[in-house]
Design a protein around this motif. Structure first.
Motif, PDB file in Angstrom:
ATOM      1  N   GLY B 157      40.552  32.554  56.089  1.00 64.12           N
ATOM      2  CA  GLY B 157      40.316  33.307  54.857  1.00 64.12           C
ATOM      3  C   GLY B 157      41.316  34.258  54.585  1.00 64.12           C
ATOM      4  N   GLY B 158      41.609  34.910  55.713  1.00 62.15           N
ATOM      5  CA  GLY B 158      42.851  35.752  55.516  1.00 62.15           C
ATOM      6  C   GLY B 158      44.262  35.288  55.001  1.00 62.15           C
ATOM      7  N   MET B 159      44.528  34.059  55.587  1.00 64.55           N
ATOM      8  CA  MET B 159      45.632  33.253  55.224  1.00 64.55           C
ATOM      9  C   MET B 159      45.357  33.002  53.629  1.00 64.55           C
ATOM     10  SD  MET B 159      48.252  33.149  57.213  1.00 64.55           S
ATOM     11  CE  MET B 159      48.209  34.282  58.645  1.00 64.55           C
ATOM     12  N   ARG B 160      44.368  32.526  53.230  1.00 68.96           N
ATOM     13  CA  ARG B 160      44.191  32.145  51.826  1.00 68.96           C
ATOM     14  C   ARG B 160      44.490  33.379  50.982  1.00 68.96           C
ATOM     15  NH1 ARG B 160      38.888  28.253  51.499  1.00 68.96           N
ATOM     16  NH2 ARG B 160      39.402  27.778  53.568  1.00 68.96           N
ATOM     17  N   GLN B 161      43.953  34.613  51.413  1.00 70.40           N
ATOM     18  CA  GLN B 161      44.050  35.702  50.513  1.00 70.40           C
ATOM     19  C   GLN B 161      45.484  36.012  50.498  1.00 70.40           C
ATOM     20  OE1 GLN B 161      42.723  36.855  48.297  1.00 70.40           O
ATOM     21  NE2 GLN B 161      41.359  38.390  48.737  1.00 70.40           N
ATOM     22  N   ARG B 162      46.345  35.886  51.493  1.00 73.38           N
ATOM     23  CA  ARG B 162      47.657  35.954  51.486  1.00 73.38           C
ATOM     24  C   ARG B 162      48.373  34.980  50.371  1.00 73.38           C
ATOM     25  NH1 ARG B 162      49.536  38.829  56.550  1.00 73.38           N
ATOM     26  NH2 ARG B 162      47.639  39.437  57.526  1.00 73.38           N
ATOM     27  N   VAL B 163      47.919  33.914  50.315  1.00 69.88           N
ATOM     28  CA  VAL B 163      48.433  32.903  49.443  1.00 69.88           C
ATOM     29  C   VAL B 163      48.315  33.406  47.980  1.00 69.88           C
ATOM     30  CG1 VAL B 163      48.336  30.781  48.247  1.00 69.88           C
ATOM     31  CG2 VAL B 163      48.149  30.867  50.875  1.00 69.88           C
ATOM     32  N   VAL B 164      47.087  34.012  47.877  1.00 70.24           N
ATOM     33  CA  VAL B 164      46.422  34.614  46.425  1.00 70.24           C
ATOM     34  C   VAL B 164      47.327  35.679  46.091  1.00 70.24           C
ATOM     35  CG1 VAL B 164      44.577  35.458  45.258  1.00 70.24           C
ATOM     36  CG2 VAL B 164      44.059  33.551  46.874  1.00 70.24           C
ATOM     37  N   ILE B 165      47.557  36.748  47.179  1.00 68.71           N
ATOM     38  CA  ILE B 165      48.635  37.710  46.960  1.00 68.71           C
ATOM     39  C   ILE B 165      49.976  37.284  46.536  1.00 68.71           C
ATOM     40  CG2 ILE B 165      49.589  39.747  48.086  1.00 68.71           C
ATOM     41  CD1 ILE B 165      47.106  39.890  49.670  1.00 68.71           C
ATOM     42  N   ALA B 166      50.387  36.256  47.275  1.00 62.48           N
ATOM     43  CA  ALA B 166      51.668  35.642  46.964  1.00 62.48           C
ATOM     44  C   ALA B 166      51.802  35.216  45.709  1.00 62.48           C
ATOM     45  CB  ALA B 166      52.163  34.642  47.983  1.00 62.48           C
ATOM     46  N   LEU B 167      50.833  34.591  45.121  1.00 62.25           N
ATOM     47  CA  LEU B 167      50.577  33.966  43.669  1.00 62.25           C
ATOM     48  C   LEU B 167      50.466  35.281  42.864  1.00 62.25           C
ATOM     49  CD1 LEU B 167      49.688  31.527  42.264  1.00 62.25           C
ATOM     50  CD2 LEU B 167      47.523  32.139  42.684  1.00 62.25           C
ATOM     51  N   ALA B 168      49.851  36.347  42.921  1.00 62.33           N
ATOM     52  CA  ALA B 168      49.774  37.310  42.136  1.00 62.33           C
ATOM     53  C   ALA B 168      51.251  38.002  41.843  1.00 62.33           C
ATOM     54  CB  ALA B 168      48.843  38.358  42.672  1.00 62.33           C
ATOM     55  N   LEU B 169      51.783  38.065  42.841  1.00 58.34           N
ATOM     56  CA  LEU B 169      53.082  38.584  42.998  1.00 58.34           C
ATOM     57  C   LEU B 169      54.460  38.043  42.664  1.00 58.34           C
ATOM     58  CD1 LEU B 169      52.557  41.416  45.877  1.00 58.34           C
ATOM     59  CD2 LEU B 169      52.406  41.791  43.608  1.00 58.34           C
ATOM     60  N   ALA B 170      53.988  36.778  42.503  1.00 55.63           N
ATOM     61  CA  ALA B 170      55.262  35.427  42.480  1.00 55.63           C
ATOM     62  C   ALA B 170      56.473  36.136  41.530  1.00 55.63           C
ATOM     63  CB  ALA B 170      54.761  34.508  42.268  1.00 55.63           C
ATOM     64  N   CYS B 171      55.966  36.563  40.429  1.00 55.57           N
ATOM     65  CA  CYS B 171      56.820  36.723  39.277  1.00 55.57           C
ATOM     66  C   CYS B 171      57.149  38.297  38.997  1.00 55.57           C
ATOM     67  CB  CYS B 171      56.134  36.431  37.867  1.00 55.57           C
ATOM     68  SG  CYS B 171      55.867  34.673  37.664  1.00 55.57           S
ATOM     69  N   ARG B 172      56.866  39.125  39.995  1.00 54.51           N
ATOM     70  CA  ARG B 172      57.172  40.465  40.244  1.00 54.51           C
ATOM     71  C   ARG B 172      56.455  41.226  39.116  1.00 54.51           C
ATOM     72  NH1 ARG B 172      60.104  41.236  45.336  1.00 54.51           N
ATOM     73  NH2 ARG B 172      59.518  38.909  45.828  1.00 54.51           N
ATOM     74  N   PRO B 173      55.107  41.222  38.885  1.00 54.76           N
ATOM     75  CA  PRO B 173      54.509  41.905  37.865  1.00 54.76           C
ATOM     76  C   PRO B 173      54.732  43.240  37.762  1.00 54.76           C
ATOM     77  CG  PRO B 173      52.861  41.160  39.465  1.00 54.76           C
ATOM     78  CD  PRO B 173      54.375  40.789  39.891  1.00 54.76           C
ATOM     79  N   ALA B 174      54.476  43.900  36.629  1.00 50.55           N
ATOM     80  CA  ALA B 174      54.693  45.420  36.453  1.00 50.55           C
ATOM     81  C   ALA B 174      53.444  45.947  36.953  1.00 50.55           C
ATOM     82  CB  ALA B 174      54.791  45.816  35.092  1.00 50.55           C
ATOM     83  N   LEU B 175      52.182  45.329  36.766  1.00 49.74           N
ATOM     84  CA  LEU B 175      50.890  45.801  37.172  1.00 49.74           C
ATOM     85  C   LEU B 175      50.254  44.576  37.995  1.00 49.74           C
ATOM     86  CD1 LEU B 175      48.403  47.461  36.608  1.00 49.74           C
ATOM     87  CD2 LEU B 175      48.202  46.333  34.664  1.00 49.74           C
ATOM     88  N   LEU B 176      49.607  44.974  38.954  1.00 50.46           N
ATOM     89  CA  LEU B 176      48.698  44.113  39.944  1.00 50.46           C
ATOM     90  C   LEU B 176      47.326  44.529  39.985  1.00 50.46           C
ATOM     91  CD1 LEU B 176      48.431  41.968  42.000  1.00 50.46           C
ATOM     92  CD2 LEU B 176      48.876  43.756  43.670  1.00 50.46           C
ATOM     93  N   ILE B 177      46.371  43.901  39.608  1.00 50.91           N
ATOM     94  CA  ILE B 177      44.981  44.362  39.403  1.00 50.91           C
ATOM     95  C   ILE B 177      44.379  43.628  40.893  1.00 50.91           C
ATOM     96  CG2 ILE B 177      42.817  44.531  38.496  1.00 50.91           C
ATOM     97  CD1 ILE B 177      44.579  44.324  35.791  1.00 50.91           C
ATOM     98  N   ALA B 178      43.888  44.379  41.890  1.00 55.23           N
ATOM     99  CA  ALA B 178      43.171  43.501  43.034  1.00 55.23           C
ATOM    100  C   ALA B 178      41.596  43.983  42.848  1.00 55.23           C
ATOM    101  CB  ALA B 178      43.664  44.111  44.261  1.00 55.23           C
TER     102      ALA B 178
END
Ligand SMILES: Nc1ncnc2c1ncn2[C@@H]1O[C@H](COP(=O)(O)OP(=O)(O)OP(=O)(O)O)[C@@H](O)[C@H]1O
Ligand SMILES: [Mg+2]
Lengths: 306, 332
Positions: B157-178
């Motif tokens: 689960g922890g590794m998957r959540q890291r993947v999801v975080i990588a996904l959310a940050l991939a394009c260097r967004p100005a805003l992250l909603i978690a």
């Protein structure tokens, strides 16, 4: 995977033995004298007795059974009154036609049923969904030979677009395969619709949307894979039904497959032929199930390494 | 610091089961670059709906009925689907609560992350793969090149959540909603993921909205906190100020319900969770005055008759309460 295949293949002869046994005793219980049938309608009592001895029908039941089983496993399916000998070569000669018909029906099911289900799901509760769902109910409500008769009446007799019988060329395949697949198409469309609607609600779809993917791309790139897993299973399980349906449809459009031959065997009271075809059907069904399981493992990564 | 997000008067209406109600009411929220804002509140208070409204991912039964969402010189509340799709994943990243189900189970994890780069950055296959491996390293996934070809079910689960975080940050967004990014994880993994969050926050510097109902998470992670109750913001202030002394009785109630893990001899015996008595009223059946009044120890006749607006207090704090735990600065 190899081990899995091996395990499954090993079980097939045992299932076949069971089927052979059941069929043997069922046909023993059928009223009528097989020796008289084999000897022909004009045979004298002496000729009938001679036939009985020649076919080993005078032996004790256990001996007959053992001989029958041993025969089947070396390819001797007994004495067919229709072919005046072992029916196996005649049955096998008809297998390709049935495979062709069933294959065409499955291809139609995949090409029509799955897209129809997806189209209905993505137009959930709007008119295309309603239209498709009503068609599905209609198709499920009528027997497939009736659909076959309608197709022949209109496409062939009325408008002269397609040949209605025989197996001359790919056009002749259209009517029987449509008639055979109609129910299955409807069934697959309905199940696919339900599965897609369910998949579209899942979290991974939301994730894909959060990535900025458009709906069409999500459907094709993400949802379709997940839909294929249950759909392949359904189609595989229904293939047995397809083989059964081919009996009537083959007769209806004079398609020279084993279903047609089965009806010939039944009307001639040709026990050896009917037993042989039934066994071929059963083994075919087992092999198809095996193929489905292999496919299922191939498209479902959670099982691939299990 | 520049303003990244400015939500004003956001109201989200639902229409389901023959009922019409507002799940989010007149919400004002602003966020500067690099800032971490925690959005807290009990279940059903409207945190997720607020986040989905910003992403343009509200369910079909909901719509923004009032307000503006200013983000990078545009009003997201009025953006068409095509323009909004170009913002999602590229300029705003979103992390959901469920690491077990938020990845496609039939697709390898690497390509799922690569997809977002290929979509928004038009990256080629090889470049995307390299970028994803770098992202995996960034979110501390060991052996990124090998993990690229894993299926989600092969990861914890922890590794998957890291993947999801990588996904959310991939394009260097100005805003992250978690949205509750650690709730479904076990305590140890939770701590690791939060630490990763703080590190990434420092390294990348995106603005973050962290949704949680766990105030213990807030204390260590957020600069500012907004507390939601029944669709409204009832208190907003800097984290330290909030933990030093909350203004709203509801916030005080939430703070009392933090399970504190003690160190020393009593370690391992968390303090009993003190729940706020009563339940959140459903959004279609709110009392006339302050929505919290029926559960509030300080409620007066005025609270039951008149809804308190969000009022300013010293130190840039805001609270919607007639009887806050501090005298209002500008009150006579
Ligand atoms: N799809 C939906 N259909 C109907 N009502 C919904 C839907 N999603 C949310 N709501 C309503 O909106 C309100 C706010 O829900 P929301 O999901 O924002 O709460 P939350 O603060 O995120 O709670 P939680 O901590 O449980 O995630 C709820 O009262 C719920 O009734
Ligand atoms: Mg939520």
């Amino acid at each position: 995977m190899i081990r899995f295949l091996g395990q499954r293949l090993v079980t097939i002869p045992f299932v076949a033995l069971g089927v052979v046994t059941i069929l043997f005793f069922i046909f023993k219980a059928v009223p009528g004298d097989p020796a008289a049938l084999a000897a022909g309608a004009t045979a004298t009592q002496a000729e009938i007795e001679a036939t009985r001895v020649r076919l080993g029908l005078d032996q004790p039941l256990v001996v007959q059974y053992v001989n029958h089983v041993l025969g089947v496993f070396v390819g001797d399916f007994g004495y067919s009154t229709t072919f005046r000998g072992n029916p196996l070569p005649h049955i096998l000669a008809r297998v390709p036609a049935t495979l062709e018909l069933a294959g065409a029906a499955i291809a139609l099911t995949i090409l029509v049923g799955i897209p129809a289900g997806i189209a209905a799901a993505s137009a959930h509760n709007r008119w295309p969904d309603v239209a498709i769902s009503l068609t599905v109910i209609g198709l499920l409500a009528v027997p497939n030979f009736w659909i076959g008769m309608l197709l022949i009446a209109f496409l062939s007799v009325q408008w002269g677009l397609l040949p209605s019988f025989g197996n001359a060329g790919p056009l002749a395949l259209v009517i029987p395969s449509l008639a055979l697949a109609a129910r299955l198409i409807a069934l697959v469309a309905r199940m696919t619709r339900g599965i897609v609607i369910e998949e579209l609600r899942k979290d991974y779809v939301r994730t894909a949307r959060a990535k900025g993917m458009r709906r069409g791309a999500i459907l094709v790139r993400h949802v379709l894979r997940n839909v294929m897993i249950p759909t392949v299973t359904i189609i595989g399980l229904q293939t047995g039904y397809l083989l059964g349906g081919s009996v009537v449809i083959e007769r209806l459009s004079a398609w020279p497959g084993i279903g047609d031959l089965l009806l010939t065997g039944v009307s001639n009271r040709d026990f050896a032929l009917v037993q042989g075809i039934t066994l071929v059907f059963v083994v075919g069904f087992l092999l198809i199930n095996l193929i489905v399981e292999v496919l299922y493992r191939f498209i479902n990564p959670r099982l691939r390494y299990a | 610091m520049s303003r990244v997000l400015d939500i004003e008067g956001l109201t989200v209406g639902f229409e389901t089961g023959g009922r019409r109600f507002d799940a989010v009411r007149e919400v004002d929220l602003a966020l500067d670059g690099g800032e971490v804002l925690a959005l807290v509140g009990e279940s059903g208070s409207g945190k997720s709906v607020t986040a989905l409204a910003v992403m343009g991912l509200l369910p079909e039964v909901a719509e923004i009925t009032a307000g503006t969402i200013r983000f990078e010189d545009r009003d997201l509340a009025r953006l068409g689907e095509a323009e909004m799709a170009a913002v999602r994943g590229a300029r705003i990243g979103l992390i959901f609560q469920e690491p077990m189900t938020s990845l496609n189970p039939t697709m390898r994890v690497g390509p799922q992350v690569a997809e977002v780069l290929r979509l928004h950055k038009r990256a080629g296959a090889a470049a995307a793969r390299r970028a994803v491996e770098e992202l995996f390293a960034l979110v501390r996934i060991p052996d990124p090149a090998a993990r690229y070809d894993d299926f989600p079910h092969q990861m914890s689960g922890g590794m998957r959540q890291r993947v999801v975080i990588a996904l959310a940050l991939a394009c260097r967004p100005a805003l992250l909603i978690a949205d509750e990014p650690t709730t479904a994880l076990d305590v140890t993994t939770q701590a690791q993921i939060l630490e990763l969050f703080r590190d990434l926050q420092r390294e990348i510097g995106q603005a973050t909205i962290l949704i949680t109902h766990d105030l213990a998470v807030v204390a260590e992670t957020a600069h500012r906190v907004a507390v939601m109750y029944a669709g409204r913001i009832v208190e907003e202030s800097a984290s330290e100020a909030l933990f030093a002394g909350a203004l709203h009785p509801y916030t005080r109630g939430l703070l009392r319900s933090i399970p504190v893990v003690r160190t020393g001899p009593a370690a391992g015996h968390p303090r009993r969770l003190v729940e706020i008595p009563g339940t959140v009223p459903p959004p279609w059946d709110l009392p006339q005055g302050c929505a919290f009044a029926p559960r509030c120890p300080r409620a007066s006749a005025r609270c039951r008759a008149e809804r308190p607006p969000l009022m300013p207090f010293d130190g840039g704090r805001r609270a919607a309460c007639w009887h806050p735990h501090v005298e209002r600065e500008d009150a006579a």
